[in-house]
Design an enzyme around this catalytic site. Structure first.
Site, PDB file in Angstrom:
ATOM      1  N   HIS A  98       0.844  -1.195   0.000  1.00 26.52           N
ATOM      2  CA  HIS A  98       0.000   0.000   0.000  1.00 26.52           C
ATOM      3  C   HIS A  98       0.887   1.256   0.000  1.00 26.52           C
ATOM      4  CE1 HIS A  98      -2.925   3.008   1.190  1.00 26.52           C
ATOM      5  NE2 HIS A  98      -3.856   2.150   0.786  1.00 26.52           N
ATOM      6  N   GLU A 170      -4.195   1.249  -7.797  1.00 30.86           N
ATOM      7  CA  GLU A 170      -4.629   2.338  -6.927  1.00 30.86           C
ATOM      8  C   GLU A 170      -3.736   3.557  -7.153  1.00 30.86           C
ATOM      9  OE1 GLU A 170      -6.448   2.279  -2.714  1.00 30.86           O
ATOM     10  OE2 GLU A 170      -4.307   2.059  -2.423  1.00 30.86           O
TER      11      GLU A 170
HETATM   12  C1  PEP Z   1      -6.867   3.134   0.180  1.00 27.92           C
HETATM   13  O1  PEP Z   1      -6.079   3.985   0.637  1.00 27.92           O
HETATM   14  O2  PEP Z   1      -6.559   1.944   0.077  1.00 27.92           O
HETATM   15  C2  PEP Z   1      -8.186   3.571  -0.253  1.00 27.92           C
HETATM   16  C3  PEP Z   1      -8.868   2.792  -1.058  1.00 27.92           C
HETATM   17  O3  PEP Z   1      -8.612   4.751   0.259  1.00 27.92           O
HETATM   18  P1  PEP Z   1      -9.889   5.638  -0.153  1.00 27.92           P
HETATM   19  O4  PEP Z   1     -10.991   4.728  -0.565  1.00 27.92           O
HETATM   20  O5  PEP Z   1     -10.218   6.394   1.098  1.00 27.92           O
HETATM   21  O6  PEP Z   1      -9.430   6.515  -1.245  1.00 27.92           O
END
Ligand code: PEP
Length: 259
Positions: A98, A170
Site C-alpha cells: 500500500h 490504486e
Molecule cells: C486506500 O487507501 O486503500 C483507499 C482505497 O482509500 P480511499 O478509498 O479512502 O481513497
C-alpha cells in the site's frame, strides 16, 4: 463464474475497541440477511481487532484480512507480525505494498516481494497495490511505474500462485486522504487495467492472466463505483474511507451484486 472482490481497508480509522464494536453492530444490521453469490467481501482490520472480526468472518460470508505482514515467519523482530501469526488467527488475505506503507515506512518493491512470498507460503492471498503518484502521473509515467512495480514484486511468485494473486490498481493521487482534486476517469482506469493484463499475458500466458483478479482503489463510493469499477471491467474494489461507514460500504457491495 468469477466473483467480484470488495475489500475494506480500515487503515487506523476505527481506532478503539468501542469504535470497532459500533462498526460491527451497524454492519451486522446493514448486512442482515445479505447473501451474495457474486461478491466476496474481505474486511482488512488492524491487528488488535482481528480476533473480534473473526467472530463475523467465521459465520458469515465475509472474509478476514490484514493490512500488512512481516517477511519472516518468526524470530527476534520486536513489534512485527508475521504471515504465520496471521494465518493462525484465521486471516486469508493481506494488503501488501500500500502506498501509505511505502510513504511512511519507506517500503520498497523488494521488501514487498518478500512479504508476498511469505504470505503465499502461509496460504494467505496477497492483495498487491500498485499505482503512480501525482508527479509521476503528470509526467506521463504511469505505465512505467506500474510495470516496474509488477515486475519487481511478482519476480519470485511461481505460476501456481500468480493466478491466486489479487492486483489492485490504486493511483496514489486518487486516494481520498491525499485530497484528490479529481477522480480517475473510466478511461484512465481501463487503460491501467489493460496494461496490467497485457503484462500478465506476456509473462504468464493467457490462461493464467485471465485468472488473476484486478481491482481498483481510490475514493470509491456508492455513487462512483459503477464508473470506476464496474464499467471499467475491474473485478472489485479496495475501499478505504467509505469502508468505515457500514451502511455506505454495504451499498458498494450491493452495486456489484446487482451486476
Ligand atoms: C486506500 O487507501 O486503500 C483507499 C482505497 O482509500 P480511499 O478509498 O479512502 O481513497
Amino acid at each position: 463464474m468469477k466473483k467480484y472482490l470488495v475489500v475494506a481497508n480500515f487503515k487506523m480509522k476505527l481506532a478503539s475497541k468501542n469504535e470497532i464494536e459500533t462498526w460491527l453492530k451497524n454492519f451486522s444490521k446493514a448486512s442482515k440477511a445479505f447473501f451474495s453469490e457474486k461478491v466476496e467481501t474481505v474486511l482488512c482490520t488492524p491487528y488488535p481487532f482481528l480476533e473480534k472480526f473473526s467472530e463475523i468472518t467465521k459465520k458469515d460470508e465475509f472474509l478476514l484480512g490484514a493490512q500488512n505482514c512481516f517477511w519472516e515467519d518468526e524470530g527476534a523482530y520486536t513489534g512485527e507480525v508475521s504471515a504465520k501469526m496471521l494465518k493462525s488467527m484465521g486471516v486469508d488475505f493481506v494488503i501488501l505494498g500500500h502506498s501509505e506503507r511505502r510513504k511512511y515506512f519507506d517500503e520498497q518493491n523488494l521488501e514487498i516481494a518478500r512479504k508476498v512470498e511469505k504470505a503465499f507460503k502461509n496460504r494467505i492471498i496477497p492483495i498487491i497495490c500498485v499505482g503512480e503518484n501525482r508527479e509521476e502521473k503528470e509526467n506521463d509515467l504511469t505505465m512505467k511505474v506500474v510495470l516496474k512495480q509488477l515486475q519487481d514484486i511478482l519476480e519470485k511468485v511461481g505460476r501456481g500462485n500468480i493466478e491466486k494473486t489479487i492486483l489492485c490498481y490504486e493511483p496514489i493521487w486518487a486516494i481520498s486522504d491525499n485530497g484528490p482534486n479529481r477522480m480517475s476517469t473510466s478511461n484512465e482506469i481501463m487503460e491501467a487495467r489493460l496494461l496490467i493484463k497485457k503484462f500478465l499475458v506476456d509473462k504468464y500466458g493467457q490462461l493464467t492472466a485471465e485468472r488473476v483478479k484486478i481491482i481498483y482503489g481510490g475514493s470509491v463510493d456508492n455513487f462512483n463505483v459503477e464508473e470506476t469499477c464496474i464499467k471499467t471491467g475491474m473485478e472489485g474494489a479496495l475501499v478505504g474511507s467509505v469502508s468505515t461507514k457500514p451502511y455506505e460500504f454495504i451499498k458498494i457491495i450491493e452495486k456489484f451484486n446487482e451486476k
